[in-house]
Design a protein around this motif. Structure first.
Motif, PDB file in Angstrom:
ATOM      1  N   ALA A 216      -6.110   7.082   3.965  1.00  0.00           N
ATOM      2  CA  ALA A 216      -6.909   5.852   3.990  1.00  0.00           C
ATOM      3  C   ALA A 216      -6.330   4.842   3.011  1.00  0.00           C
ATOM      4  CB  ALA A 216      -8.349   6.173   3.621  1.00  0.00           C
ATOM      5  N   THR A 217      -6.263   3.577   3.413  1.00  0.00           N
ATOM      6  CA  THR A 217      -5.783   2.523   2.514  1.00  0.00           C
ATOM      7  C   THR A 217      -6.855   1.442   2.395  1.00  0.00           C
ATOM      8  OG1 THR A 217      -4.853   1.006   4.143  1.00  0.00           O
ATOM      9  CG2 THR A 217      -3.493   2.887   3.535  1.00  0.00           C
ATOM     10  N   TYR A 224       2.416  -1.203   0.279  1.00  0.00           N
ATOM     11  CA  TYR A 224       2.248   0.114   0.894  1.00  0.00           C
ATOM     12  C   TYR A 224       3.246   1.143   0.375  1.00  0.00           C
ATOM     13  CZ  TYR A 224      -1.070  -1.592   4.392  1.00  0.00           C
ATOM     14  OH  TYR A 224      -2.174  -2.095   5.014  1.00  0.00           O
ATOM     15  N   ALA A 225       4.071   0.764  -0.620  1.00  0.00           N
ATOM     16  CA  ALA A 225       5.194   1.616  -1.013  1.00  0.00           C
ATOM     17  C   ALA A 225       4.764   3.065  -1.252  1.00  0.00           C
ATOM     18  CB  ALA A 225       5.867   1.033  -2.252  1.00  0.00           C
ATOM     19  N   THR A 226       3.746   3.253  -2.083  1.00  0.00           N
ATOM     20  CA  THR A 226       3.369   4.612  -2.444  1.00  0.00           C
ATOM     21  C   THR A 226       2.671   5.326  -1.282  1.00  0.00           C
ATOM     22  OG1 THR A 226       3.173   3.854  -4.707  1.00  0.00           O
ATOM     23  CG2 THR A 226       2.224   5.975  -4.225  1.00  0.00           C
ATOM     24  N   PHE A 227       1.922   4.588  -0.485  1.00  0.00           N
ATOM     25  CA  PHE A 227       1.311   5.193   0.698  1.00  0.00           C
ATOM     26  C   PHE A 227       2.380   5.753   1.634  1.00  0.00           C
ATOM     27  CE2 PHE A 227      -2.472   2.265  -0.012  1.00  0.00           C
ATOM     28  CZ  PHE A 227      -3.297   3.293  -0.448  1.00  0.00           C
ATOM     29  N   THR A 229       5.467   6.723   0.782  1.00  0.00           N
ATOM     30  CA  THR A 229       6.024   7.922   0.148  1.00  0.00           C
ATOM     31  C   THR A 229       5.133   9.134   0.416  1.00  0.00           C
ATOM     32  OG1 THR A 229       6.828   6.526  -1.630  1.00  0.00           O
ATOM     33  CG2 THR A 229       6.784   8.883  -2.059  1.00  0.00           C
ATOM     34  N   LYS A 230       3.834   8.900   0.276  1.00  0.00           N
ATOM     35  CA  LYS A 230       2.879   9.987   0.464  1.00  0.00           C
ATOM     36  C   LYS A 230       2.860  10.467   1.923  1.00  0.00           C
ATOM     37  CE  LYS A 230      -1.631  11.199  -1.000  1.00  0.00           C
ATOM     38  NZ  LYS A 230      -3.010  10.749  -1.009  1.00  0.00           N
ATOM     39  N   SER A 258      11.904   1.580   3.189  1.00  0.00           N
ATOM     40  CA  SER A 258      11.593   2.748   2.366  1.00  0.00           C
ATOM     41  C   SER A 258      12.595   3.883   2.529  1.00  0.00           C
ATOM     42  CB  SER A 258      10.213   3.283   2.732  1.00  0.00           C
ATOM     43  OG  SER A 258      10.272   3.839   4.031  1.00  0.00           O
ATOM     44  N   GLY A 259      13.442   3.816   3.549  1.00  0.00           N
ATOM     45  CA  GLY A 259      14.355   4.933   3.752  1.00  0.00           C
ATOM     46  C   GLY A 259      13.727   6.021   4.605  1.00  0.00           C
TER      47      GLY A 259
END
Lengths: 414, 290
Positions: A216-217, A224-227, A229-230, A258-259
């Motif tokens: 959920a965001t 959103y970078a960390t979302f 990654t997660k 993000s890769g």
């Protein structure tokens, strides 16, 4: 005796039409004045005229509805039951309270016989309540919630183009079948996002896939970078994003940077051709989603899209085409019923099988008023595949109406 | 642990950007005492300006950085000369309302001209790659933005606290009457400072364009986070804005990692706690709070 009766009837008819002619200023519509409320049919367009959904529907849907009116008049000419047709529009700013007031105004003051479009689920549900109370028609095109044909369905409300179930079953199932078994879903934490996540998870699992993470965001959200990654941490085959508008653009740009993009497919819950056009196909490399209609699918769609483009300078989204189809079929129903009385028009629409520019193998389901039809899993074209400005989608698979839509919900009681 | 390090790096990268974006807000408040609500709209203008420049002339990111920044400086100067200065002597609330009005005006103007859909903008050539260290990784662009921001923040801080110009500007705004009496042309300094603050907002917008949605509404929500940053740092404090920028970036990244949709709420929880403990913010002076 028989002759006398006939004479009397004729006399009544003649005097009647004289009176009507006098009232109507001698114009043509007078002859059908008794069957059409207030002497004219009023189509009300209620949608987002200034905010995030303006481009995908907005003022251009009025153009689409006016095209339907012109086509109806051309088709029936002097035989048309509705001779005087007016199209009015209002901006609901995607807010349910404003939609509620505007719907009342349209039905009462503008004498609208029908309201069309209404994107944003909460706003659509508010208008459905008004339609039920005023016993006037409402055909929703722009909103996705299944509640319109579920627990909150009613006799006067129809759902024309798409819903969250169909978006999920189309692209969700097809992606699993083509090898995308493990999913992470990222969704904005509000009604639409939650509804989409539920539908998508169910569709993925029905097809034999697995949703490992549902993230959920906040809404709205810029970063959103960390979302991302997660979401990528569980090594999914597919990341599904259920955001829309500006948030969707934020997500897609950051996803590409993000890769994660090189190893994971991206599935988008709801996207319109206007989104792809504004960002450019490069950002969406190979992204798949469900589309209710695509302008360059066949010659029939294209012919209509050409007429639309001549008036608006842009290609139509499925919402524009859906508004045309809904308005046209409403007018056809008025024609068949010989009146614009809501109950009679509803009777004409219920159970009707439709094949038109927008609906293929379409049916207005009588049980829940969901208008089901064939839908498409589409893929965004790569840059070298694009031959003209708006030719951005490639239809991967046609999903037949009975697979795309849920069976009528038992929650719906007319 | 890897995840934690990754989140930390992402938080720091984001924090650098927040620091830069909030810097202009802090400078304008610190020097003029104006709460510039139009900062978000100017940030939007910067991003839209970059996209329009690309579309109209083909000039990309590296050209847009100086061109848009200078254009926004001119815009800021005009805004101060024509509008803001007339309300400087009144209650700060008047300029708050004025800049809020300017925001509505600018947003609707951009909507009218360019619609509501996002405008296209891509990563600049040369910054499309990624940097991987072990199992953690950041995009080159993220690193560039963070480094660029830190350098710029330091430069501004040095300029205002360690140079003669900085001293004059601070004196002129601290006590305009006495500065005038000492032969300083106060009016001459107020305008460029305001323009400078607006230019920083536009610059942040250009930096944002490759990684986010470029549309008329992009600043409306962003400004709220920026206000949280400057309030946490202490209104008007440049060092405070920078430190708080990083703090908020970290809180947001950890929030996204561990608290999902509460990640933004955490920023405002942090703000509430800071205000409770230190009403004038981490680095704010007492008079700045009043």
């Amino acid at each position: 005796m028989q002759r006398k009766k006939t004479l009397a009837l004729m006399a009544t008819a003649v005097s009647g039409s004289l009176v009507l002619a006098a009232c109507g200023g001698g114009g043509g519509p007078a002859s059908s004045g008794g069957k059409i409320s207030d002497g004219k049919v009023v189509l009300g367009l209620l949608n987002d005229q200034s905010g995030v959904y303006k481009d995908l529907s907005g003022p251009n849907s009025k153009v689409a509805i006016e095209m339907a009116v012109a086509d109806y008049k051309a088709k029936y000419g002097d035989k048309a039951v509705a001779k005087d047709i007016e199209v009015v529009q209002a901006d609901h700013q995607n807010k349910p309270d404003i939609a509620n007031t505007k719907a009342q105004e349209m039905y009462d003051r503008d004498k609208a016989d029908i309201i069309l479009d209404v994107p944003t689920s909460s706003a659509a549900l508010a208008v459905a309540t008004q339609a039920k109370a005023k016993k006037k028609l409402f055909i929703d095109i722009g909103a996705g919630t299944t509640a319109l044909t579920g627990a909150q369905c009613n006799k006067y409300t129809f759902h024309w183009a798409y819903d969250t179930y169909m978006l999920a079953s189309g692209n969700g199932a097809a992606t699993v079948e083509s090898g995308g078994k493990n999913w992470s879903i990222v969704y904005p934490d509000y009604a639409f996002g939650q509804d989409m996540t539920k539908s998508y998870s169910a569709a993925v699992e029905r097809a034999g896939g697995k949703v490992q993470q549902k993230i959920a965001t906040p809404f709205p959200n810029d970063n959103y970078a960390t979302f991302i990654t997660k979401a990528a941490a569980s090594k999914p085959d597919v990341i599904g994003i259920m955001a829309a508008g500006g948030d969707l653009v934020n997500f897609i740009k950051q996803f590409n940077q993000s890769g994660v993009a090189s190893t994971t497919k991206l599935a988008v819950g709801l996207m319109f051709i206007t989104d792809v056009h504004s960002l450019g196909v490069d950002q969406f490399k190979g992204t798949t989603f469900t589309d209710a209609w695509y302008w360059n699918f066949d010659a029939q769609n294209r012919a209509w899209a050409d007429k639309f483009m001549a008036k608006t300078k842009v290609r139509p989204s499925f919402a524009h085409a859906g508004n045309y189809s809904a308005a046209m079929n409403y007018l056809e129903a008025v024609q068949a019923a010989g009146t614009d009385k809501s109950d009679d028009v509803v009777k004409q629409l219920e159970g009707k099988k439709i094949n038109d520019m927008f609906l293929r193998n379409g049916e207005v389901r009588a049980a829940d008023h969901n208008v089901v039809h064939d839908v498409y899993q589409v893929k965004v074209k790569s840059k070298d595949q694009v031959k003209e400005e708006w030719d951005l989608e490639q239809v991967v698979k046609t999903i037949p109406a009975n697979e795309a839509y849920a069976p009528a919900s038992p929650d719906c009681k007319m | 642990m890897t995840a934690f390090i990754q989140y930390t790096l992402q938080g720091l990268a984001l924090g650098g950007f927040y620091a830069l974006a909030a810097l202009g807000l802090a400078v304008i408040f610190g020097v003029l005492g104006v709460v510039n609500f139009s900062h978000g709209a100017c940030y939007m203008l910067g991003a839209v300006g970059a996209a329009v420049l690309l579309d109209a002339t083909g000039l990309g990111f590296w050209a847009a950085l100086p061109i848009v920044t200078v254009a926004m400086f001119v815009f800021g100067v005009l805004m101060e000369r024509l509008l803001v200065r007339w309300l400087l002597r009144l209650d700060p609330l008047y300029n708050f309302l004025l800049t809020f009005g300017i925001t509505l005006f600018l947003v609707d103007l951009v909507k009218r001209r360019y619609g509501v859909s996002s405008l296209a903008y891509e990563l600049p050539a040369g910054l499309k790659g990624r940097v991987d260290i072990g199992s953690v990784s950041l995009s080159s662009y993220q690193i560039f933005v963070a480094a660029f921001s830190v350098v710029l923040c330091l430069a501004v801080w040095v300029l205002l606290t360690r140079t003669r110009i900085g001293m004059i500007v601070r004196a002129a705004t601290e006590d305009a009457e006495r500065s005038r009496a000492l032969g300083i042309n106060v009016g001459r300094w107020v305008t460029p400072v305001f323009g400078f603050g607006i230019a920083l907002a536009g610059l942040a917008g250009v930096l944002r364009a490759p990684t986010g949605s470029v549309n008329a509404d992009m600043g409306s929500f962003f400004i709220i986070i920026l206000f949280a940053v400057v309030v946490i740092g202490g209104l008007g404090s440049i060092l405070g804005a920078v430190v708080a920028g990083f703090l908020v970036g970290l809180v947001e990244a950890y929030g996204q990692g561990y608290a999902g949709s509460f990640s933004q709420v955490l920023i405002f929880v942090l703000m509430a706690v800071v205000i409770l403990v230190r009403p004038s913010g981490l680095f704010g002076r007492e008079e700045a709070a009043s």
